[in-house]
Design an enzyme around this catalytic site. Structure first.
Site, PDB file in Angstrom:
ATOM      1  N   SER A   1       1.012  -1.423  -6.642  1.00  0.00           N
ATOM      2  CA  SER A   1       1.449  -0.026  -6.782  1.00  0.00           C
ATOM      3  C   SER A   1       2.183   0.529  -5.572  1.00  0.00           C
ATOM      4  O   SER A   1       2.730   1.634  -5.651  1.00  0.00           O
ATOM      5  CB  SER A   1       0.256   0.868  -7.098  1.00  0.00           C
TER       6      SER A   1
ATOM      7  N   LYS B   1       5.648   1.514  -6.268  1.00  0.00           N
ATOM      8  CA  LYS B   1       5.961   2.802  -6.913  1.00  0.00           C
ATOM      9  C   LYS B   1       6.637   3.771  -5.947  1.00  0.00           C
ATOM     10  O   LYS B   1       7.347   4.685  -6.368  1.00  0.00           O
ATOM     11  CB  LYS B   1       4.680   3.413  -7.487  1.00  0.00           C
TER      12      LYS B   1
ATOM     13  N   TYR C   1       8.427  -3.174 -14.834  1.00  0.00           N
ATOM     14  CA  TYR C   1       7.380  -2.568 -13.994  1.00  0.00           C
ATOM     15  C   TYR C   1       6.476  -3.669 -13.397  1.00  0.00           C
ATOM     16  O   TYR C   1       6.203  -3.672 -12.192  1.00  0.00           O
ATOM     17  CB  TYR C   1       6.590  -1.577 -14.870  1.00  0.00           C
TER      18      TYR C   1
ATOM     19  N   TYR D   1      -4.628   7.993  -6.246  1.00  0.00           N
ATOM     20  CA  TYR D   1      -5.209   8.360  -7.546  1.00  0.00           C
ATOM     21  C   TYR D   1      -6.307   9.402  -7.383  1.00  0.00           C
ATOM     22  O   TYR D   1      -6.140  10.366  -6.642  1.00  0.00           O
ATOM     23  CB  TYR D   1      -5.697   7.101  -8.290  1.00  0.00           C
TER      24      TYR D   1
ATOM     25  N   VAL E   1      -3.366  -2.399  -5.895  1.00  0.00           N
ATOM     26  CA  VAL E   1      -4.561  -3.187  -6.197  1.00  0.00           C
ATOM     27  C   VAL E   1      -4.523  -4.590  -5.588  1.00  0.00           C
ATOM     28  O   VAL E   1      -5.508  -5.327  -5.671  1.00  0.00           O
ATOM     29  CB  VAL E   1      -4.892  -3.305  -7.709  1.00  0.00           C
TER      30      VAL E   1
HETATM   31  N1  GLN Z   1       0.307  -3.526 -11.691  1.00  0.00           N
HETATM   32  C1  GLN Z   1      -0.894  -2.759 -11.570  1.00  0.00           C
HETATM   33  C2  GLN Z   1      -1.221  -2.082 -12.889  1.00  0.00           C
HETATM   34  O1  GLN Z   1      -0.332  -1.674 -13.561  1.00  0.00           O
HETATM   35  C3  GLN Z   1      -0.722  -1.751 -10.485  1.00  0.00           C
HETATM   36  C4  GLN Z   1      -1.944  -0.882 -10.301  1.00  0.00           C
HETATM   37  C5  GLN Z   1      -2.225  -0.560  -8.864  1.00  0.00           C
HETATM   38  O2  GLN Z   1      -1.799  -1.239  -7.931  1.00  0.00           O
HETATM   39  N2  GLN Z   1      -3.058   0.441  -8.670  1.00  0.00           N
HETATM   40  O3  GLN Z   1      -2.355  -1.960 -13.281  1.00  0.00           O
END
Ligand code: GLN
Length: 307
Positions: free
Chosen positions: A63, A66, A191, A243, A261
């Site tokens: 993430s 992003k 994505y 989050y 993650v």
């Molecule tokens: N690729 C992961 C997902 O879509 C990214 C989530 C994350 O890093 N929090 O679940």
């Protein structure tokens, strides 16, 4: 300030915590990573780097990507982007479906999964195809980190696609509300590919410099976005970057930051440096447990935070 000694102290202090986190196991290819790893790097405006731990080890940025896709979408769409994705904290887990239904397919912000998938869709529309969008996101990441060898791990993205039921559900829900222009499979596939980009703490902390310097790379002088856009990205990192634990992160660390993650966290100290810490064991909110602690120790020991 003796940054090297401060980082060495942090490495020692977090060592006993390395057993505590749990690696992300909902992406099978990530479940195999050894959780007992740690690295931290800071990059100053003149390019000087200080590191501890396995700072050359590549990990899945997930993430953190992003931040880069939001940057590009804001650059191309400006404030029009906020018609399709908001900039408020969600107070919900990163992959939650409930709020998206209530709010008629408009994701709260570009850092929860629905928001990032929506931003990827905007980039595909801008570039004309999923292939070109992915290639341009990768080129942007290579440019801001000054590292041409960066690439995405196809095993990780394929593994995520195979188990991507929730992300596909989020994309389908947005499509049902007419808030997704392109084919669901293309958008979610793109994505996953930018989530599966692999970097280390050295390249990621380097990549944060444009956000510490009002949108301009302090080393190359390259202008990536306006100062106002950079300010907004930092604000959204501070309020939404972790989050439902974003408030905790602001409270304990006091910096704009974004987690993934894969166990990485990037953070920005305006006018001073980019930071990246990595440790794959996650806490219950899906953020690196040791990484969060290390950043808290860093801002405490140095007295550097935005507050
Ligand atoms: N690729 C992961 C997902 O879509 C990214 C989530 C994350 O890093 N929090 O679940």
């Amino acid at each position: 300030m003796d940054y090297q000694s401060i980082l060495a102290e942090i490495e020692q202090e977090v060592f006993p915590l390395l057993e505590r986190g749990k690696v992300a196991n909902y992406i099978p290819a990530l479940a195999e990573v050894n959780p007992k790893q740690f690295a931290m790097t800071i990059t100053l405006f003149d390019g000087t780097q200080y590191s501890v731990g396995q700072a050359d080890a590549l990990f899945s940025i997930q993430s953190i990507s992003k931040v880069f896709t939001f940057t590009l979408a804001l650059k191309f769409y400006g404030t029009e982007l906020y018609k399709r994705v908001g900039h408020e904290p969600s107070g919900n887990p990163f992959n939650s479906l409930v709020q998206l239904e209530y709010e008629k397919g408009k994701p709260r912000n570009p850092f929860i999964n629905a928001g990032a998938i929506n931003v990827t869709d905007a980039l595909i529309s801008h570039y004309g195809s999923a292939q070109v969008a992915y290639k341009e996101v990768l080129e942007f990441i290579r440019a801001i980190s000054d590292e041409k060898s960066i690439t995405s791990n196809d095993v990780v993205s394929a593994s995520e696609m195979e188990h991507g039921f929730r992300n596909l559900a989020l994309a389908n829900l947005m499509k049902s509300f007419n808030n997704l222009d392109n084919r669901v499979a293309d958008v979610v596939g793109t994505y996953f590919k930018h989530c599966a980009v692999e970097m280390n703490t050295k390249t990621l902390s380097r990549a944060m410099l444009y956000l510490a310097n009002d949108g301009v790379d302090p080393i190359s002088g390259q202008i990536y976005i306006t100062a106002s856009q950079s300010k907004r990205i930092n604000a959204v990192m501070l309020t939404c970057g972790h989050y439902d634990a974003s408030g905790d992160f602001a409270f304990n660390v006091g910096l704009p930051g974004k987690s993934g993650v894969g166990g990485g966290i990037v953070a920005v100290i305006p006018e001073k440096m980019g930071i990246c810490v990595w440790s794959p064991g996650l806490n219950e909110n899906g953020n690196s447990l040791v990484g969060t602690k290390a950043l808290e120790l860093f801002t405490t020991k140095t007295g550097l935070s935005i507050f």
